[in-house]
Design a protein around this motif. Structure first.
Motif, short mmCIF file in Angstrom:
data_model
loop_
_atom_site.label_atom_id
_atom_site.label_comp_id
_atom_site.label_asym_id
_atom_site.label_seq_id
_atom_site.Cartn_x
_atom_site.Cartn_y
_atom_site.Cartn_z
N TYR A 199 33.04 34.63 -7.60
CA TYR A 199 34.48 34.85 -7.21
C TYR A 199 35.29 35.19 -8.22
O TYR A 199 36.54 35.94 -8.52
N ARG A 200 35.33 33.87 -9.27
CA ARG A 200 36.26 33.85 -10.22
C ARG A 200 35.93 34.98 -11.37
O ARG A 200 36.88 35.41 -12.06
N GLY A 227 39.31 36.61 -9.01
CA GLY A 227 39.86 35.99 -7.98
C GLY A 227 40.24 36.90 -6.63
O GLY A 227 41.05 36.66 -5.79
N ASN A 228 39.57 38.16 -6.60
CA ASN A 228 39.84 39.27 -5.61
C ASN A 228 38.61 39.36 -4.64
O ASN A 228 37.56 39.32 -5.09
N THR A 264 30.07 41.99 -0.52
CA THR A 264 29.95 40.61 -0.61
C THR A 264 29.68 40.23 -1.92
O THR A 264 29.16 40.88 -2.56
N PHE A 265 29.91 38.90 -2.21
CA PHE A 265 29.50 38.42 -3.40
C PHE A 265 27.87 37.80 -3.56
O PHE A 265 27.32 37.87 -4.44
N ILE A 279 34.08 29.67 2.77
CA ILE A 279 34.05 28.90 1.31
C ILE A 279 35.17 29.47 0.35
O ILE A 279 35.77 28.45 -0.20
N ILE A 280 35.40 30.67 0.45
CA ILE A 280 36.37 31.31 -0.56
C ILE A 280 37.78 30.74 -0.05
O ILE A 280 38.56 30.49 -0.85
#
Length: 218
Positions: free
Chosen positions: A43-44, A48-49, A57-58, A107-108
């Protein structure tokens, strides 16, 4: 590598345990919870998007694949694997994927809230420093006093003179510059402490456990 007979996955998929659909779902959700740091790193790295679309998804696809590979690596479960493959044909994957997407977003979201709290703390510290009195960065409670370059605080902070020209204005400028420089690289709130040296004079340090950095203020 085969997992030991006492491993969590072997117990989870053991015949006679919960239905395979539920067992596979629980395994994926547990794997996502244990991959929190890996998720936040992705995510970082993305700045941060959040992904543009819900299906982007990540970590969801990785988690599902890892759980499936972990199951296949287990020995002595051919009948169980056949049962699970049948369930996968019955849209189990889609259901699990949606739950993982929801968990990933949760979580995010929790991480974002912690960042907002840290940013607020930094803002409060800077606001206090900008007031007439210079607040002690160590205790954040009492005002600092500087006499002939010696820095003192009611909390017990005492830093011998490094420079007779040191004033509250100069120290405030150093603190502001250090905090702003850190905030540009890390969203977490730094801490301040005083070194204790037998041979060298004590110094005021700024450190951050989150990004593992430190800086000497004076």
């Amino acid at each position: 590598m085969a997992e030991s007979s006492g491993s969590p996955h072997r117990k989870l998929y053991k015949l006679g345990s919960p239905p395979w659909k539920e067992a596979f779902r629980q395994g994926c959700l547990e794997r996502m919870r244990n991959s929190r740091e890996r998720l936040l790193n992705k995510y970082r790295q993305a700045g941060g998007n959040m992904p543009g679309r819900a299906q982007n998804t990540f970590l969801v696809q990785e988690v599902i694949k890892e759980e499936w590979n972990a199951l296949q690596s287990m020995e002595g479960c051919p009948e169980a694997l056949a049962q699970l493959e049948q369930l996968m044909d019955l849209a189990v994957l889609e259901e699990v994927q949606q739950e993982l997407i929801d968990q990933e977003q949760s979580i995010i979201s929790e991480y974002e809230k912690s960042l907002q709290f840290d940013e607020k703390c930094v803002s409060i510290i800077l606001s206090e420093w900008e007031a007439n009195a210079l607040i002690c960065p160590v205790c954040t409670k009492y005002n600092l006093r500087i006499t002939s370059g010696v820095v003192m605080c009611q909390c017990g902070l005492y830093i011998p003179s490094h420079s007779p020209e040191l004033t509250e204005q100069k120290l405030r400028a150093c603190l502001d510059a250090s905090v702003n420089e850190h905030s540009a690289q890390c969203p977490h709130t730094p801490e301040f402490s005083v070194t204790e040296g037998a041979e060298e004079k004590s110094s005021l340090l700024m450190s951050c456990l989150a990004c593992d950095t430190w800086a000497v203020i004076i």
